[in-house]
Design a protein around this motif. Structure first.
Motif, PDB file in Angstrom:
ATOM      1  N   LEU A   1       0.806  -1.221   0.000  1.00 38.81           N
ATOM      2  CA  LEU A   1       0.000   0.000   0.000  1.00 38.81           C
ATOM      3  C   LEU A   1       0.842   1.275   0.000  1.00 38.81           C
ATOM      4  CD1 LEU A   1      -2.872   1.003   0.014  1.00 38.81           C
ATOM      5  CD2 LEU A   1      -2.878   0.841   2.490  1.00 38.81           C
ATOM      6  N   GLU A   2       1.830   1.351   0.873  1.00 38.80           N
ATOM      7  CA  GLU A   2       2.642   2.576   0.969  1.00 38.80           C
ATOM      8  C   GLU A   2       3.369   2.857  -0.342  1.00 38.80           C
ATOM      9  OE1 GLU A   2       2.541   4.839   3.445  1.00 38.80           O
ATOM     10  OE2 GLU A   2       0.943   3.549   4.201  1.00 38.80           O
ATOM     11  N   LYS A   3       3.906   1.814  -0.959  1.00 39.99           N
ATOM     12  CA  LYS A   3       4.602   1.968  -2.239  1.00 39.99           C
ATOM     13  C   LYS A   3       3.635   2.476  -3.310  1.00 39.99           C
ATOM     14  CE  LYS A   3       7.132  -0.679  -5.696  1.00 39.99           C
ATOM     15  NZ  LYS A   3       7.550  -2.010  -6.135  1.00 39.99           N
ATOM     16  N   GLY A   4       2.440   1.934  -3.338  1.00 45.16           N
ATOM     17  CA  GLY A   4       1.441   2.354  -4.322  1.00 45.16           C
ATOM     18  C   GLY A   4       0.994   3.788  -4.115  1.00 45.16           C
ATOM     19  N   LEU A   5       0.774   4.179  -2.856  1.00 45.66           N
ATOM     20  CA  LEU A   5       0.368   5.554  -2.578  1.00 45.66           C
ATOM     21  C   LEU A   5       1.509   6.535  -2.860  1.00 45.66           C
ATOM     22  CD1 LEU A   5      -1.760   4.994   0.650  1.00 45.66           C
ATOM     23  CD2 LEU A   5      -2.570   5.419  -1.686  1.00 45.66           C
ATOM     24  N   ASP A   6       2.742   6.111  -2.616  1.00 46.95           N
ATOM     25  CA  ASP A   6       3.899   6.943  -2.983  1.00 46.95           C
ATOM     26  C   ASP A   6       3.931   7.154  -4.495  1.00 46.95           C
ATOM     27  OD1 ASP A   6       4.697   7.107  -0.338  1.00 46.95           O
ATOM     28  OD2 ASP A   6       6.278   5.587  -0.528  1.00 46.95           O
TER      29      ASP A   6
ATOM     30  N   LEU B   1      -4.497  13.999  -2.635  1.00 44.66           N
ATOM     31  CA  LEU B   1      -3.986  12.662  -2.316  1.00 44.66           C
ATOM     32  C   LEU B   1      -3.225  12.668  -0.991  1.00 44.66           C
ATOM     33  CD1 LEU B   1      -2.742  11.561  -5.844  1.00 44.66           C
ATOM     34  CD2 LEU B   1      -4.792  10.768  -4.652  1.00 44.66           C
ATOM     35  N   VAL B   2      -2.403  13.672  -0.798  1.00 44.58           N
ATOM     36  CA  VAL B   2      -1.627  13.763   0.444  1.00 44.58           C
ATOM     37  C   VAL B   2      -2.563  13.952   1.639  1.00 44.58           C
ATOM     38  CG1 VAL B   2       0.038  15.190   1.719  1.00 44.58           C
ATOM     39  CG2 VAL B   2       0.489  14.586  -0.670  1.00 44.58           C
ATOM     40  N   ASP B   3      -3.542  14.860   1.501  1.00 46.29           N
ATOM     41  CA  ASP B   3      -4.479  15.124   2.605  1.00 46.29           C
ATOM     42  C   ASP B   3      -5.343  13.914   2.940  1.00 46.29           C
ATOM     43  OD1 ASP B   3      -3.452  17.674   2.688  1.00 46.29           O
ATOM     44  OD2 ASP B   3      -5.171  18.625   1.691  1.00 46.29           O
ATOM     45  N   GLY B   4      -5.739  13.145   1.938  1.00 40.64           N
ATOM     46  CA  GLY B   4      -6.630  12.004   2.177  1.00 40.64           C
ATOM     47  C   GLY B   4      -5.912  10.668   2.276  1.00 40.64           C
ATOM     48  N   ARG B   5      -4.600  10.687   2.326  1.00 44.66           N
ATOM     49  CA  ARG B   5      -3.817   9.444   2.281  1.00 44.66           C
ATOM     50  C   ARG B   5      -4.163   8.486   3.415  1.00 44.66           C
ATOM     51  NH1 ARG B   5       2.096   8.348   0.293  1.00 44.66           N
ATOM     52  NH2 ARG B   5       2.504   6.342   1.275  1.00 44.66           N
ATOM     53  N   ASP B   6      -4.207   8.954   4.633  1.00 47.01           N
ATOM     54  CA  ASP B   6      -4.455   8.065   5.778  1.00 47.01           C
ATOM     55  C   ASP B   6      -5.821   7.402   5.696  1.00 47.01           C
ATOM     56  OD1 ASP B   6      -1.949   8.661   6.782  1.00 47.01           O
ATOM     57  OD2 ASP B   6      -2.685  10.222   8.143  1.00 47.01           O
ATOM     58  N   ALA B   7      -6.839   8.177   5.380  1.00 47.80           N
ATOM     59  CA  ALA B   7      -8.197   7.625   5.292  1.00 47.80           C
ATOM     60  C   ALA B   7      -8.281   6.617   4.143  1.00 47.80           C
ATOM     61  CB  ALA B   7      -9.214   8.745   5.087  1.00 47.80           C
ATOM     62  N   PHE B   8      -7.669   6.940   3.025  1.00 48.93           N
ATOM     63  CA  PHE B   8      -7.712   6.042   1.883  1.00 48.93           C
ATOM     64  C   PHE B   8      -6.948   4.756   2.177  1.00 48.93           C
ATOM     65  CE2 PHE B   8      -6.843   4.565  -2.431  1.00 48.93           C
ATOM     66  CZ  PHE B   8      -8.136   4.595  -2.925  1.00 48.93           C
ATOM     67  N   ALA B   9      -5.791   4.884   2.813  1.00 51.87           N
ATOM     68  CA  ALA B   9      -4.993   3.706   3.155  1.00 51.87           C
ATOM     69  C   ALA B   9      -5.790   2.776   4.071  1.00 51.87           C
ATOM     70  CB  ALA B   9      -3.692   4.125   3.835  1.00 51.87           C
ATOM     71  N   LYS B  10      -6.521   3.348   4.996  1.00 54.20           N
ATOM     72  CA  LYS B  10      -7.338   2.546   5.918  1.00 54.20           C
ATOM     73  C   LYS B  10      -8.426   1.783   5.149  1.00 54.20           C
ATOM     74  CE  LYS B  10     -10.192   2.852  10.003  1.00 54.20           C
ATOM     75  NZ  LYS B  10     -10.902   3.718  10.957  1.00 54.20           N
ATOM     76  N   GLN B  11      -9.086   2.453   4.207  1.00 55.65           N
ATOM     77  CA  GLN B  11     -10.139   1.808   3.410  1.00 55.65           C
ATOM     78  C   GLN B  11      -9.588   0.639   2.596  1.00 55.65           C
ATOM     79  OE1 GLN B  11     -11.580   4.987   0.983  1.00 55.65           O
ATOM     80  NE2 GLN B  11     -13.209   5.574   2.418  1.00 55.65           N
ATOM     81  N   ILE B  12      -8.456   0.847   1.947  1.00 57.21           N
ATOM     82  CA  ILE B  12      -7.874  -0.204   1.102  1.00 57.21           C
ATOM     83  C   ILE B  12      -7.374  -1.364   1.959  1.00 57.21           C
ATOM     84  CG2 ILE B  12      -5.993  -0.726  -0.521  1.00 57.21           C
ATOM     85  CD1 ILE B  12      -8.321   0.892  -1.703  1.00 57.21           C
TER      86      ILE B  12
END
Length: 185
Positions: free
Chosen positions: A79-84, A98-109
């Motif tokens: 996940l971290e590699k993909g979001l990077d 993307l930066v602002d919503g990263r944590d919420a999106f990472a949690k969903q995925i």
């Protein structure tokens, strides 16, 4: 002594009349002219605005296709590699979102445990303004989403992307679904 002077002169005239020497000289002059002409044509083509524009289109298209593919590919296991990758492919407001919503999106995925992969089917540059550093692309792609249970879902779509030229190259600054219209009257 007069004979000595006329002998070399006769030899020089004889060589000049020799058809092989004349042909060789003519070919040498033609070859030099062709080489000069070819060099000028190559120089002119390398400094032609059309060639520069074509290269900019190719660069924008390649960057746009890769960025759209990156934005539609994400694996919950990396996940971290993909979001990077998403952040590296974008700029401006899109990157900030993307930066602002990263944590919420990472949690969903992470909770959904999905894997999405995208394959570019085709792409085209829809606009290019080299001076302003802006371009538009349309990319057709096939996205396969695999959930932990069930069959993979495959969807083909067309996306419109806006690109902005940055110091690192072309980056995606906006992305949206291309409108699908009817041509039936």
């Amino acid at each position: 002594m007069a004979r000595e002077r006329t002998e070399p002169t006769r030899t020089a005239r004889a060589r000049a009349r020799n058809p092989l020497v004349v042909a060789a000289m003519a070919l040498a002059v033609c070859a030099a002219g062709a080489a000069g002409w070819g060099g000028w044509q190559r120089y002119d083509a390398a400094h032609d605005d059309a060639a520069s524009f074509a290269q900019a289109r190719e660069d924008a298209l390649a960057a746009g296709e890769q960025a759209v593919q990156n934005m539609n590919t994400l694996d919950h296991r990396t996940l971290e590699k993909g979001l990077d990758s998403w952040e590296e492919s974008t700029t401006g407001d899109l990157r900030r979102q993307l930066v602002d919503g990263r944590d919420a999106f990472a949690k969903q995925i992470a909770e959904a445990k999905t894997v999405s992969t995208a394959k570019v089917l085709s792409g085209a540059v829809t606009e290019l303004d080299q001076r302003a550093g802006r371009a538009g692309v349309m990319v057709a792609l096939r996205v396969t989403v695999t959930a932990p249970k069930g069959e993979p879902a495959v969807k083909e779509s067309r996306l419109l992307g806006s690109l902005t030229r940055t110091a690192e190259g072309w980056k995606l600054s906006a992305l949206g679904q291309a409108p699908v219209g009817s041509t039936a009257g």
